[in-house]
Design an enzyme around this catalytic site. Structure first.
Site, short mmCIF file in Angstrom:
data_model
loop_
_atom_site.label_atom_id
_atom_site.label_comp_id
_atom_site.label_asym_id
_atom_site.label_seq_id
_atom_site.Cartn_x
_atom_site.Cartn_y
_atom_site.Cartn_z
N LYS A 2 0.78 -1.26 -0.03
CA LYS A 2 -0.08 0.00 -0.18
C LYS A 2 0.95 1.31 0.10
O LYS A 2 0.52 2.23 -0.81
CB LYS A 2 -0.83 0.24 1.24
CG LYS A 2 -2.12 -0.87 1.11
CD LYS A 2 -3.05 -0.57 2.16
CE LYS A 2 -2.76 -0.59 3.58
NZ LYS A 2 -2.07 -1.93 4.09
N ARG A 61 10.72 -6.90 5.69
CA ARG A 61 10.89 -5.78 5.23
C ARG A 61 11.90 -4.69 6.09
O ARG A 61 11.84 -5.00 7.40
CB ARG A 61 9.40 -4.88 5.38
CG ARG A 61 8.97 -3.45 5.29
CD ARG A 61 7.77 -3.25 4.69
NE ARG A 61 6.89 -3.24 5.91
CZ ARG A 61 5.64 -2.80 5.61
NH1 ARG A 61 5.15 -2.60 4.58
NH2 ARG A 61 4.79 -2.80 6.76
N ARG A 119 10.65 -1.93 11.32
CA ARG A 119 9.47 -1.34 12.06
C ARG A 119 9.03 -2.21 13.12
O ARG A 119 9.16 -3.28 12.78
CB ARG A 119 8.31 -1.16 11.17
CG ARG A 119 8.13 0.13 10.49
CD ARG A 119 6.93 0.24 9.48
NE ARG A 119 5.80 -0.13 10.03
CZ ARG A 119 4.58 -0.18 9.35
NH1 ARG A 119 4.62 0.31 8.12
NH2 ARG A 119 3.59 -0.25 9.76
N ARG A 138 -1.70 -8.11 13.35
CA ARG A 138 -1.95 -7.17 12.38
C ARG A 138 -3.11 -7.82 11.28
O ARG A 138 -4.05 -7.10 11.06
CB ARG A 138 -1.05 -6.43 11.88
CG ARG A 138 -0.42 -5.53 12.74
CD ARG A 138 1.14 -4.92 12.24
NE ARG A 138 0.96 -4.26 11.18
CZ ARG A 138 1.98 -4.08 10.28
NH1 ARG A 138 3.20 -4.59 10.59
NH2 ARG A 138 1.72 -3.15 9.25
P1 AMP Z 1 0.21 1.41 8.75
O1 AMP Z 1 1.29 2.17 8.31
O2 AMP Z 1 -1.08 1.79 7.94
O3 AMP Z 1 0.58 -0.26 8.72
O4 AMP Z 1 -0.21 1.59 10.10
C1 AMP Z 1 0.48 1.36 11.28
C2 AMP Z 1 -0.22 1.27 12.59
O5 AMP Z 1 -0.78 2.46 12.85
C3 AMP Z 1 -1.61 0.17 12.54
O6 AMP Z 1 -1.12 -1.08 12.95
C4 AMP Z 1 -2.40 0.81 13.71
O7 AMP Z 1 -1.74 0.67 15.17
C5 AMP Z 1 -2.28 2.40 13.47
N1 AMP Z 1 -3.26 3.06 12.45
C6 AMP Z 1 -3.08 3.48 11.30
N2 AMP Z 1 -4.14 3.78 10.63
C7 AMP Z 1 -5.00 3.47 11.35
C8 AMP Z 1 -6.64 3.88 11.53
N3 AMP Z 1 -7.11 4.23 10.51
N4 AMP Z 1 -7.28 3.42 12.47
C9 AMP Z 1 -6.40 2.86 13.59
N5 AMP Z 1 -5.24 2.64 13.84
C10 AMP Z 1 -4.52 2.93 12.59
#
Ligand code: AMP
Length: 218
Positions: free
Chosen positions: A13, A127, A161, A172
Site C-alpha cells: 500500500k 521488510r 518497524r 495485524r
Molecule cells: P500502517 O502504517 O498503515 O500499517 O499503520 C501502522 C499502525 O498505525 C497500525 O497497525 C495501527 O496501529 C495504526 N493505524 C494506522 N491507521 C489507523 C487507522 N485508520 N485506525 C486505527 N489505527 C491505525
C-alpha cells in the site's frame, strides 16, 4: 480524485500510494505515517498511541478521525487525496462518508490490493523501512539495498518497524480480517471497489491501479 487504498499489511500500500499520488498529483495521506511522525516527534498524540502501534492494534476511532480529518482539511487536499490505511473499520468508513458528504464531496474509488496471506508474512517480516520516508522500503531477501542498512533513494537509515516482527504481523493480519476487510463490502455496495491483484512487480501493480481508475472515470 478521492481514493482509498485498502489491503492487508504487506500488500504494498505505502509503495503504491506514493507512486499513484505522484501520478495523479494528489497528496498521499497515510494515518500510519502520521502516527509514526507524532511518535518520533514526541507529541502528546504520539505518546498516546505509541504502545498501540507497537502491538499492532488499532488506535481508537476518535483519535484517528480527528487526525485524519485535520489532514484532509489542508489546502493541498482540496481537490483530492489518496488515503492509505484509513478508513480501517466500518465506523471510520461511515465517518469518512459523513465528513465528505457534509462538504458535498464523495469518494471516487476504493482500490483493494489483493495478496495471498503467506506472501504477506514473508514480505513484512523481511521488510526494512527508511526512517526518512516510509515509502522507501527494502527487503532482506527480495530487494536488498546497495549498502546494508542504507536507503538507496535518499541515504536514510533502514530499520525494521517494531510492528513488522512476525508475531505482530500475524496479529495485524487478524485485525485486518476482523476490522478492515468488512469495509470492502461496505464500499462495494456503493459501487466503488476495484480489486487489484498485487502479487506482481511494482510498476505492473501501479499500471493496473491506474487502468482501474481510468475505467471508473470513463
Ligand atoms: P500502517 O502504517 O498503515 O500499517 O499503520 C501502522 C499502525 O498505525 C497500525 O497497525 C495501527 O496501529 C495504526 N493505524 C494506522 N491507521 C489507523 C487507522 N485508520 N485506525 C486505527 N489505527 C491505525
Amino acid at each position: 480524485m478521492r481514493i482509498v487504498l485498502v489491503g492487508p499489511p504487506g500488500a504494498g500500500k505505502g509503495t503504491q500510494a506514493a507512486l499513484l499520488a505522484e501520478r495523479l498529483s494528489i497528496p498521499h495521506i497515510s494515518t500510519g505515517d502520521l502516527f509514526r511522525a507524532n511518535i518520533r516527534q514526541g507529541t502528546d498524540l504520539g505518546r498516546q498511541v505509541e504502545s498501540i502501534l507497537r502491538e499492532g492494534g488499532l488506535v481508537p476511532d476518535e483519535i484517528t478521525l480527528a487526525m485524519a480529518v485535520e489532514r484532509m482539511a489542508l489546502p493541498d487536499a482540496e481537490n483530492g487525496f489518496l488515503l492509505d490505511g484509513f478508513p480501517r473499520n466500518i465506523a471510520q468508513a461511515k465517518a469518512l462518508d459523513d465528513v465528505l458528504g457534509e462538504a458535498g464531496q464523495r469518494l471516487d474509488a476504493v482500490l483493494d490490493l489483493e495478496v495471498p496471506e503467506d506472501e504477506v508474512v514473508k514480505r513484512i517480516a523481511g521488510r526494512r523501512t527508511c526512517r526518512n520516508d516510509s515509502s522507501h522500503t527494502f527487503h532482506v531477501a527480495y530487494k536488498q539495498p546497495r549498502r546494508e542498512g542504507v536507503c538507496d533513494v535518499c541515504g536514510g537509515e533502514l530499520y525494521q518497524r517494531e510492528d513488522d516482527r512476525e508475531e505482530t504481523v500475524r496479529h495485524r493480519l487478524a485485525v485486518y480480517h476482523e476490522e478492515t476487510e468488512p469495509i470492502i463490502d461496505y464500499f462495494r455496495e456503493q459501487g466503488l471497489v476495484a480489486t487489484i491483484p498485487a502479487l506482481a512487480p511494482v510498476d505492473e501493480v501501479t499500471g493496473r491501479a491506474l487502468a482501474a481508475l481510468s475505467e471508473r472515470a470513463a
